[in-house]
Motif scaffolding. Structure first.
Motif, PDB file in Angstrom:
ATOM      1  N   MET A   1       0.851  -1.200   0.000  1.00 20.33           N
ATOM      2  CA  MET A   1       0.000   0.000   0.000  1.00 20.33           C
ATOM      3  C   MET A   1       0.884   1.246   0.000  1.00 20.33           C
ATOM      4  SD  MET A   1      -3.107   0.908  -0.179  1.00 20.33           S
ATOM      5  CE  MET A   1      -3.850  -0.696   0.103  1.00 20.33           C
ATOM      6  N   GLU A   2       0.451   2.255  -0.739  1.00 20.39           N
ATOM      7  CA  GLU A   2       1.250   3.465  -0.866  1.00 20.39           C
ATOM      8  C   GLU A   2       1.409   4.167   0.475  1.00 20.39           C
ATOM      9  OE1 GLU A   2      -0.402   5.941  -3.831  1.00 20.39           O
ATOM     10  OE2 GLU A   2      -0.341   4.434  -5.405  1.00 20.39           O
ATOM     11  N   ARG A   3       2.446   4.981   0.530  1.00 23.01           N
ATOM     12  CA  ARG A   3       2.793   5.641   1.782  1.00 23.01           C
ATOM     13  C   ARG A   3       1.663   6.505   2.318  1.00 23.01           C
ATOM     14  NH1 ARG A   3       7.583  10.153   2.470  1.00 23.01           N
ATOM     15  NH2 ARG A   3       7.687  10.126   4.741  1.00 23.01           N
ATOM     16  N   ASN A   4       0.903   7.158   1.441  1.00 24.67           N
ATOM     17  CA  ASN A   4      -0.137   8.082   1.903  1.00 24.67           C
ATOM     18  C   ASN A   4      -1.478   7.397   2.172  1.00 24.67           C
ATOM     19  OD1 ASN A   4      -0.754   7.519  -0.729  1.00 24.67           O
ATOM     20  ND2 ASN A   4      -1.158   9.645  -1.327  1.00 24.67           N
ATOM     21  N   THR A   5      -1.511   6.070   2.087  1.00 26.27           N
ATOM     22  CA  THR A   5      -2.735   5.338   2.424  1.00 26.27           C
ATOM     23  C   THR A   5      -2.405   4.194   3.384  1.00 26.27           C
ATOM     24  OG1 THR A   5      -2.472   3.967   0.425  1.00 26.27           O
ATOM     25  CG2 THR A   5      -3.934   5.898   0.286  1.00 26.27           C
ATOM     26  N   PRO A   6      -1.904   4.521   4.580  1.00 28.30           N
ATOM     27  CA  PRO A   6      -1.543   3.475   5.543  1.00 28.30           C
ATOM     28  C   PRO A   6      -2.776   2.733   6.050  1.00 28.30           C
ATOM     29  CG  PRO A   6      -1.519   5.614   6.599  1.00 28.30           C
ATOM     30  CD  PRO A   6      -1.711   5.872   5.137  1.00 28.30           C
ATOM     31  N   LEU A   7      -2.564   1.523   6.536  1.00 28.68           N
ATOM     32  CA  LEU A   7      -3.655   0.751   7.118  1.00 28.68           C
ATOM     33  C   LEU A   7      -4.096   1.397   8.420  1.00 28.68           C
ATOM     34  CD1 LEU A   7      -5.449  -1.807   7.123  1.00 28.68           C
ATOM     35  CD2 LEU A   7      -3.616  -2.949   8.412  1.00 28.68           C
ATOM     36  N   VAL A   8      -5.394   1.637   8.537  1.00 29.26           N
ATOM     37  CA  VAL A   8      -5.993   2.177   9.751  1.00 29.26           C
ATOM     38  C   VAL A   8      -6.744   1.052  10.460  1.00 29.26           C
ATOM     39  CG1 VAL A   8      -7.723   3.759  10.691  1.00 29.26           C
ATOM     40  CG2 VAL A   8      -6.212   4.514   8.849  1.00 29.26           C
ATOM     41  N   SER A   9      -6.413   0.832  11.717  1.00 29.31           N
ATOM     42  CA  SER A   9      -7.107  -0.180  12.517  1.00 29.31           C
ATOM     43  C   SER A   9      -8.123   0.501  13.428  1.00 29.31           C
ATOM     44  CB  SER A   9      -6.116  -0.972  13.373  1.00 29.31           C
ATOM     45  OG  SER A   9      -5.234  -1.722  12.568  1.00 29.31           O
ATOM     46  N   VAL A  10      -9.394   0.172  13.239  1.00 33.79           N
ATOM     47  CA  VAL A  10     -10.447   0.659  14.133  1.00 33.79           C
ATOM     48  C   VAL A  10     -10.679  -0.432  15.181  1.00 33.79           C
ATOM     49  CG1 VAL A  10     -12.822   1.464  14.331  1.00 33.79           C
ATOM     50  CG2 VAL A  10     -11.496   1.960  12.252  1.00 33.79           C
ATOM     51  N   CYS A  11     -10.363  -0.111  16.434  1.00 35.51           N
ATOM     52  CA  CYS A  11     -10.436  -1.075  17.531  1.00 35.51           C
ATOM     53  C   CYS A  11     -11.710  -0.819  18.322  1.00 35.51           C
ATOM     54  CB  CYS A  11      -9.212  -0.950  18.431  1.00 35.51           C
ATOM     55  SG  CYS A  11      -7.652  -1.310  17.586  1.00 35.51           S
ATOM     56  N   MET A  12     -12.616  -1.785  18.330  1.00 41.35           N
ATOM     57  CA  MET A  12     -13.958  -1.547  18.863  1.00 41.35           C
ATOM     58  C   MET A  12     -14.386  -2.620  19.871  1.00 41.35           C
ATOM     59  SD  MET A  12     -17.503  -1.045  16.708  1.00 41.35           S
ATOM     60  CE  MET A  12     -16.778   0.297  15.763  1.00 41.35           C
ATOM     61  N   PRO A  13     -14.388  -2.298  21.159  1.00 38.59           N
ATOM     62  CA  PRO A  13     -14.989  -3.209  22.136  1.00 38.59           C
ATOM     63  C   PRO A  13     -16.505  -3.115  22.047  1.00 38.59           C
ATOM     64  CG  PRO A  13     -14.270  -1.205  23.229  1.00 38.59           C
ATOM     65  CD  PRO A  13     -13.846  -1.082  21.784  1.00 38.59           C
ATOM     66  N   ALA A  14     -17.186  -4.226  22.319  1.00 36.22           N
ATOM     67  CA  ALA A  14     -18.642  -4.223  22.233  1.00 36.22           C
ATOM     68  C   ALA A  14     -19.233  -5.039  23.368  1.00 36.22           C
ATOM     69  CB  ALA A  14     -19.101  -4.789  20.890  1.00 36.22           C
ATOM     70  N   TYR A  15     -20.145  -4.415  24.107  1.00 36.55           N
ATOM     71  CA  TYR A  15     -20.850  -5.134  25.169  1.00 36.55           C
ATOM     72  C   TYR A  15     -22.329  -4.780  25.098  1.00 36.55           C
ATOM     73  CZ  TYR A  15     -22.497  -6.702  29.688  1.00 36.55           C
ATOM     74  OH  TYR A  15     -23.215  -7.319  30.687  1.00 36.55           O
ATOM     75  N   ASN A  16     -23.153  -5.768  24.808  1.00 32.43           N
ATOM     76  CA  ASN A  16     -24.606  -5.577  24.705  1.00 32.43           C
ATOM     77  C   ASN A  16     -24.959  -4.380  23.831  1.00 32.43           C
ATOM     78  OD1 ASN A  16     -24.884  -7.798  26.316  1.00 32.43           O
ATOM     79  ND2 ASN A  16     -25.636  -6.689  28.116  1.00 32.43           N
ATOM     80  N   ALA A  17     -24.342  -4.352  22.648  1.00 34.71           N
ATOM     81  CA  ALA A  17     -24.532  -3.244  21.711  1.00 34.71           C
ATOM     82  C   ALA A  17     -25.387  -3.643  20.516  1.00 34.71           C
ATOM     83  CB  ALA A  17     -23.167  -2.748  21.231  1.00 34.71           C
ATOM     84  N   GLY A  18     -26.127  -4.732  20.660  1.00 31.77           N
ATOM     85  CA  GLY A  18     -26.868  -5.263  19.532  1.00 31.77           C
ATOM     86  C   GLY A  18     -27.830  -4.297  18.876  1.00 31.77           C
ATOM     87  N   GLU A  19     -28.396  -3.389  19.649  1.00 32.28           N
ATOM     88  CA  GLU A  19     -29.392  -2.468  19.100  1.00 32.28           C
ATOM     89  C   GLU A  19     -28.777  -1.434  18.151  1.00 32.28           C
ATOM     90  OE1 GLU A  19     -32.954   0.537  20.686  1.00 32.28           O
ATOM     91  OE2 GLU A  19     -31.755  -0.623  22.117  1.00 32.28           O
ATOM     92  N   TYR A  20     -27.488  -1.150  18.331  1.00 26.88           N
ATOM     93  CA  TYR A  20     -26.878  -0.051  17.583  1.00 26.88           C
ATOM     94  C   TYR A  20     -25.678  -0.448  16.730  1.00 26.88           C
ATOM     95  CZ  TYR A  20     -29.335   2.109  21.510  1.00 26.88           C
ATOM     96  OH  TYR A  20     -30.277   2.450  22.442  1.00 26.88           O
ATOM     97  N   ILE A  21     -25.111  -1.614  16.963  1.00 23.24           N
ATOM     98  CA  ILE A  21     -23.800  -1.914  16.397  1.00 23.24           C
ATOM     99  C   ILE A  21     -23.811  -2.014  14.872  1.00 23.24           C
ATOM    100  CG2 ILE A  21     -23.889  -4.449  16.530  1.00 23.24           C
ATOM    101  CD1 ILE A  21     -20.990  -4.224  17.716  1.00 23.24           C
ATOM    102  N   ALA A  22     -24.919  -2.435  14.283  1.00 22.44           N
ATOM    103  CA  ALA A  22     -24.983  -2.528  12.824  1.00 22.44           C
ATOM    104  C   ALA A  22     -24.818  -1.157  12.181  1.00 22.44           C
ATOM    105  CB  ALA A  22     -26.306  -3.162  12.390  1.00 22.44           C
ATOM    106  N   ASP A  23     -25.428  -0.124  12.762  1.00 19.94           N
ATOM    107  CA  ASP A  23     -25.281   1.238  12.224  1.00 19.94           C
ATOM    108  C   ASP A  23     -23.846   1.728  12.377  1.00 19.94           C
ATOM    109  OD1 ASP A  23     -27.945   1.370  11.514  1.00 19.94           O
ATOM    110  OD2 ASP A  23     -28.567   2.356  13.371  1.00 19.94           O
TER     111      ASP A  23
END
Length: 319
Positions: free
Chosen positions: A1-23
């Protein structure tokens, strides 16, 4: 991947988030920036969160299930599973505007000592029609200590997870989430992390939609453990700032943080309140007013804030 498009890691903990997590997941998939991975840690949810996560088909999404260990431990697990050069921690019920990640990557511009941040606002009742941008938020690129001091003078600072994009190198220096903390664990974490950067850079055309008013959320926890966590988080976070600058203005900021704990936890958590009161005195005192509006403000003006808080506590428990 080119230098100006580095991999971004979105780190997301989830606890009883079923009502909203899809959005929330959709707001990541819909990003204009495409070189990302989403690491989702289901922290022992008892609702349908696990089932929803297991149905996701985007190959950039990785799901990990664990027994309930708390948000800090889940965030740390997500980071350990990540590979990105840039890291974004994110709650499982918030949303990002479409160009959010793209513009934050651009403003960092491959500088491993800079952290990007962006504007934010609250919405309620699962409706973006209720969204209001916070116009009191400091939207200026600055040195971290100066930004924190300016953001904390006479007001509460906003240090919400998804607001920041952080180079991995900074997190390797600062350390990860303190797993002994639960309530307002982000206060201690982000002050520690931000102070390891050389600059905070504001991101234009990027908005965090912060979902508020959820019953039973971590931020509404008022258990004894939660109160102790809040105290220790404030104690550590203010210590980091005082180590950067020993001054009257920082003492005042720290005292105000402890005074807010006094207002929040009186009369339910007396031990925490007593410790916070001592800290306020040690730091030279605080003059911030009791936060109240409407009938509560009228009642406090007549009875005083302590009697008002006590009555609210009694009626809440009876209710």
């Amino acid at each position: 991947m080119e230098r100006n498009t580095p991999l971004v890691s979105v780190c997301m903990p989830a606890y009883n988030a079923g009502e909203y997590i899809a959005d929330t997941v959709k707001s990541i998939i819909d990003q204009s920036y495409t070189n990302w991975e989403l690491i989702m840690v289901n922290d022992g949810s008892t609702d349908d969160t696990a089932a929803i996560l297991n149905q996701l088909t985007d190959t950039r999404i990785k799901v990990f299930h664990q027994e309930n260990k708390g948000p800090s431990a889940a965030s740390n697990q997500a980071f350990k599973l990540s590979k990105g050069k840039l890291i974004k921690f994110m709650d499982a019920d918030d949303l990002l505007s479409p160009n959010y990640i793209q513009n934050q990557v651009s403003v960092i511009n491959d500088d491993e000592d800079a952290i990007a941040f962006a504007a934010w606002g609250r919405f309620y009742n699962n409706s973006l029609k209720t969204f209001r941008l916070d116009d009191n938020f400091l939207t200026k690129s600055m040195k971290p200590a100066e930004w924190l001091i300016a953001s904390m003078t006479d007001k509460q600072v906003m240090l919400q997870n998804a607001m920041f994009l952080i180079p991995r190198r900074i997190l390797e220096v600062s350390g990860l989430w303190n797993e002994t903390l639960s309530l307002i664990n982000d206060f201690e974490f982000f002050i520690r992390v931000l102070l390891c950067a050389h600059e905070l850079r504001f991101t234009n055309d990027a908005i965090l939609y912060y979902r508020s008013g959820l019953a039973g959320s971590v931020s509404t926890t008022t258990s004894a453990k939660g109160a102790e966590s809040a105290y220790h988080s404030v104690n550590l976070g203010t210590q980091y700032l005082l180590q950067q600058e020993t001054s009257t203005r920082v003492n005042r900021i720290a005292a105000d943080c402890f005074q807010r704990l006094v207002y929040t936890f009186y009369p339910q958590h007396k031990a925490v309140v007593q410790k916070a009161v001592l800290k306020v005195k040690e730091l030279g005192g605080s003059s911030i007013a009791f936060p109240a509006g409407g009938y509560t403000k009228i009642l406090a003006s007549v009875l005083g804030w302590k009697a008002t808080q006590y009555l609210k506590f009694i009626f809440k428990n009876r209710g």
